[in-house]
Design a protein around this motif. Structure first.
Motif, PDB file in Angstrom:
ATOM      1  N   PHE A  66       0.794  -1.230   0.000  1.00 25.43           N
ATOM      2  CA  PHE A  66       0.000   0.000   0.000  1.00 25.43           C
ATOM      3  C   PHE A  66       0.827   1.282   0.000  1.00 25.43           C
ATOM      4  N   GLY A  67       2.140   1.189   0.216  1.00 25.08           N
ATOM      5  CA  GLY A  67       2.953   2.388   0.310  1.00 25.08           C
ATOM      6  C   GLY A  67       2.958   2.932   1.727  1.00 25.08           C
ATOM      7  N   VAL A  68       3.988   3.722   2.056  1.00 26.85           N
ATOM      8  CA  VAL A  68       4.120   4.217   3.421  1.00 26.85           C
ATOM      9  C   VAL A  68       5.140   5.353   3.444  1.00 26.85           C
ATOM     10  N   GLU A  69       5.079   6.181   4.482  1.00 25.64           N
ATOM     11  CA  GLU A  69       6.105   7.189   4.715  1.00 25.64           C
ATOM     12  C   GLU A  69       7.024   6.708   5.833  1.00 25.64           C
ATOM     13  N   LYS A  70       8.326   6.867   5.638  1.00 30.85           N
ATOM     14  CA  LYS A  70       9.312   6.465   6.628  1.00 30.85           C
ATOM     15  C   LYS A  70      10.272   7.632   6.905  1.00 30.85           C
ATOM     16  N   LYS A  71      10.641   7.766   8.161  1.00 33.72           N
ATOM     17  CA  LYS A  71      11.612   8.783   8.557  1.00 33.72           C
ATOM     18  C   LYS A  71      13.016   8.180   8.539  1.00 33.72           C
ATOM     19  N   LEU A  72      13.936   8.878   7.882  1.00 30.37           N
ATOM     20  CA  LEU A  72      15.336   8.446   7.840  1.00 30.37           C
ATOM     21  C   LEU A  72      16.177   9.429   8.639  1.00 30.37           C
ATOM     22  N   ASP A  73      16.863   8.946   9.653  1.00 38.81           N
ATOM     23  CA  ASP A  73      17.764   9.778  10.449  1.00 38.81           C
ATOM     24  C   ASP A  73      19.190   9.536   9.969  1.00 38.81           C
ATOM     25  N   LEU A  74      19.788  10.588   9.405  1.00 39.87           N
ATOM     26  CA  LEU A  74      21.116  10.460   8.796  1.00 39.87           C
ATOM     27  C   LEU A  74      22.085  11.451   9.419  1.00 39.87           C
ATOM     28  N   THR A  75      23.343  11.059   9.464  1.00 37.08           N
ATOM     29  CA  THR A  75      24.431  11.958   9.842  1.00 37.08           C
ATOM     30  C   THR A  75      25.385  12.027   8.665  1.00 37.08           C
ATOM     31  N   LEU A  76      25.512  13.230   8.086  1.00 40.87           N
ATOM     32  CA  LEU A  76      26.311  13.366   6.866  1.00 40.87           C
ATOM     33  C   LEU A  76      26.880  14.772   6.737  1.00 40.87           C
ATOM     34  N   ASP A  77      27.766  14.954   5.756  1.00 42.28           N
ATOM     35  CA  ASP A  77      28.330  16.270   5.472  1.00 42.28           C
ATOM     36  C   ASP A  77      27.281  17.126   4.773  1.00 42.28           C
ATOM     37  N   ASP A  78      26.928  18.263   5.417  1.00 47.93           N
ATOM     38  CA  ASP A  78      25.945  19.167   4.825  1.00 47.93           C
ATOM     39  C   ASP A  78      26.519  20.573   4.784  1.00 47.93           C
ATOM     40  N   THR A  79      25.840  21.444   4.077  1.00 50.62           N
ATOM     41  CA  THR A  79      26.326  22.808   3.896  1.00 50.62           C
ATOM     42  C   THR A  79      26.522  23.517   5.236  1.00 50.62           C
ATOM     43  N   CYS A  80      27.679  24.098   5.425  1.00 50.38           N
ATOM     44  CA  CYS A  80      27.984  24.823   6.661  1.00 50.38           C
ATOM     45  C   CYS A  80      27.044  26.010   6.811  1.00 50.38           C
ATOM     46  N   SER A 117      35.556  29.848  10.447  1.00 50.47           N
ATOM     47  CA  SER A 117      35.985  29.390  11.768  1.00 50.47           C
ATOM     48  C   SER A 117      35.260  28.130  12.222  1.00 50.47           C
ATOM     49  N   VAL A 118      34.173  27.775  11.530  1.00 49.64           N
ATOM     50  CA  VAL A 118      33.402  26.592  11.911  1.00 49.64           C
ATOM     51  C   VAL A 118      33.811  25.376  11.092  1.00 49.64           C
ATOM     52  N   CYS A 119      33.839  25.512   9.770  1.00 48.42           N
ATOM     53  CA  CYS A 119      34.143  24.374   8.903  1.00 48.42           C
ATOM     54  C   CYS A 119      35.595  24.326   8.445  1.00 48.42           C
ATOM     55  N   GLY A 120      36.376  25.370   8.776  1.00 46.82           N
ATOM     56  CA  GLY A 120      37.783  25.387   8.385  1.00 46.82           C
ATOM     57  C   GLY A 120      38.012  25.616   6.909  1.00 46.82           C
ATOM     58  N   GLY A 121      37.003  26.146   6.230  1.00 43.49           N
ATOM     59  CA  GLY A 121      37.144  26.443   4.806  1.00 43.49           C
ATOM     60  C   GLY A 121      36.620  25.372   3.882  1.00 43.49           C
ATOM     61  N   THR A 122      36.157  24.263   4.434  1.00 45.11           N
ATOM     62  CA  THR A 122      35.658  23.180   3.578  1.00 45.11           C
ATOM     63  C   THR A 122      34.266  23.471   3.022  1.00 45.11           C
ATOM     64  N   GLY A 123      33.504  24.318   3.719  1.00 47.61           N
ATOM     65  CA  GLY A 123      32.144  24.637   3.268  1.00 47.61           C
ATOM     66  C   GLY A 123      31.095  23.656   3.763  1.00 47.61           C
ATOM     67  N   THR A 124      31.540  22.614   4.476  1.00 48.06           N
ATOM     68  CA  THR A 124      30.588  21.610   4.982  1.00 48.06           C
ATOM     69  C   THR A 124      30.923  21.258   6.435  1.00 48.06           C
ATOM     70  N   THR A 125      29.899  20.815   7.156  1.00 49.41           N
ATOM     71  CA  THR A 125      30.075  20.297   8.515  1.00 49.41           C
ATOM     72  C   THR A 125      29.248  19.025   8.662  1.00 49.41           C
ATOM     73  N   ARG A 126      29.637  18.218   9.641  1.00 52.46           N
ATOM     74  CA  ARG A 126      28.908  16.981   9.913  1.00 52.46           C
ATOM     75  C   ARG A 126      27.605  17.336  10.635  1.00 52.46           C
ATOM     76  N   GLN A 127      26.485  16.953  10.060  1.00 51.21           N
ATOM     77  CA  GLN A 127      25.194  17.345  10.604  1.00 51.21           C
ATOM     78  C   GLN A 127      24.230  16.174  10.637  1.00 51.21           C
ATOM     79  N   HIS A 128      23.231  16.285  11.530  1.00 50.06           N
ATOM     80  CA  HIS A 128      22.147  15.300  11.601  1.00 50.06           C
ATOM     81  C   HIS A 128      20.978  15.829  10.781  1.00 50.06           C
ATOM     82  N   ARG A 129      20.411  14.950   9.967  1.00 46.18           N
ATOM     83  CA  ARG A 129      19.285  15.354   9.123  1.00 46.18           C
ATOM     84  C   ARG A 129      18.217  14.258   9.125  1.00 46.18           C
ATOM     85  N   THR A 130      16.960  14.672   9.198  1.00 45.00           N
ATOM     86  CA  THR A 130      15.837  13.742   9.120  1.00 45.00           C
ATOM     87  C   THR A 130      15.124  13.952   7.789  1.00 45.00           C
ATOM     88  N   ILE A 131      15.004  12.874   7.024  1.00 44.11           N
ATOM     89  CA  ILE A 131      14.374  12.927   5.702  1.00 44.11           C
ATOM     90  C   ILE A 131      13.130  12.060   5.711  1.00 44.11           C
TER      91      ILE A 131
END
Length: 371
Positions: A144-158, A216-230
């Protein structure tokens, strides 16, 4: 074997004999899939779809056996989930999600080599890393289909520098090593002499610019490790082993495009139901008397109990079809059937009276009283 008039023989599609081994079928599929991929010059979307449909049946032992015996009708008309069009183009109508179905077996890596370009090419925009996740569904959720929450930790935009790598209040300046081109020339020795090849600049990583002062946060990489729910919207009719691709939901990279998120689907086995494409299969047990005289029984389906009539004289192994109680076709609202296999139970222990009645019945049968 009864064949559908509008479908080619799956063995013919892959160019293999009916005696082909699993390895031969896989090799034939990969060769043809690369040849006719729609993203490749000279590719053919219709052939690509046909090749995938044939492989989804012939790679599965049970589906292949049904196909060999009954043709296209034996696989429920829903090879590989039954989706139409280019499987890499994504489905619409799922809340704006860009969903793709992958085949498994590393084809994504193969196609990226041929169609995704080569990292380090001149002027090519860099791309973030792809991310993989998995989701386990119940049998009913897959139907029937369903919605699921995905909790991820990944590099995201600083969030501090908004991805450009520069401390707020400072700007970007032209890279001194590549002079803003984003690449440098590398000299390589070969049998034909020295060859110059453009490679991504190691200082600016292909962006052509560097921060005046690093964030001063990402050290110039432009990304930081973040938690995201999709929120993943799983379409009705998805099958075990499918992969859903969410474009640009993977890891970020400064100055480039986000990678993709690949969600692998696993479906738990059901205690009563099994599935073949868009067909649901189950069995129901009845007594010899019910089989001989006929009866009505309640059949468990994914929609609840359905009353089904068993005609007199039904033999063990007889199949009955409950239309519209099977699996939803992907991208369509129609559903396949639920096939009920009847098993007639033979009693193993009889009372003296029951044995006498059956002996009387058998005697009457032998005397021809039943015609």
């Amino acid at each position: 074997m009864i064949e559908s008039m509008d479908k080619r023989d799956y063995y013919e599609v892959l160019g293999v004999p009916k005696t082909a081994s699993d390895d031969e079928i896989k090799k034939a599929f990969r060769k043809l899939a690369i040849q006719y991929h729609p993203d490749k010059q000279g590719g053919d979307e219709a052939k690509f779809k046909e090749i995938n449909e044939a492989y989804e049946v012939l790679k599965d032992k049970q589906k292949r056996q049904r196909y060999d015996q009954f043709g296209h009708a034996g696989v429920g008309g829903a090879a590989g989930g039954g989706f139409s069009g280019n499987p890499f183009e994504g489905f619409g109508g799922f809340g704006g999600q860009n969903i793709n179905f992958d085949f498994g077996g590393g084809l994504g890596d193969i196609f990226s080599q041929f169609f995704g370009g080569m990292a380090g090419g001149s002027g090519e925009r860099q791309r973030g890393r792809d991310v993989e996740a998995s989701v386990t569904l119940t049998f009913e959720e897959a139907v029937f289909g369903v919605e699921k929450k995905l909790d991820l930790t990944l590099d995201d935009t600083c969030e501090h520098c908004h991805g450009n790598g520069a401390e707020p209040g400072y700007s970007l300046k032209t890279c001194p090593d590549c002079k803003g081109s984003g690449h440098q020339m590398r000299t390589m020795n070969s049998l034909f002499g020295q060859i110059q090849q453009p490679v991504v600049c190691t200082t600016c990583h292909g962006k052509g610019q560097i921060p005046e002062k690093n964030c001063s946060v990402c050290g110039g990489t432009g990304t930081t490790r973040q938690h995201r729910t999709i929120t993943l919207k799983v379409p009705a009719g998805i099958d075990d082993g499918a992969t859903i691709r969410l474009r640009e939901q993977g890891e970020a990279i400064s100055g480039g495009q986000k990678g993709d998120l690949y969600v692998h689907i696993r479906v738990k086995a059901h205690k009563k139901f099994t599935r073949e494409g868009d067909i649901i299969l189950s069995e129901e047990h009845i007594s010899m008397v019910e089989a001989a005289l006929g009866t009505e029984i309640d059949v468990a389906t994914v929609d609840g109990n359905v009353r089904m009539k068993i005609p007199a004289g039904t033999q063990s192994g007889t199949d009955f079809k409950l239309s519209g109680h099977g699996v939803t076709h992907l991208q369509r609202t129609s559903r396949g059937p639920h096939i009920v296999n009847i098993v007639v139970d033979t009693p193993t222990k009889l009372s003296k009276k029951q044995k006498e009645l059956l002996e009387q019945f058998d005697g009457a049968r032998k005397r021809g009283l039943f015609g």
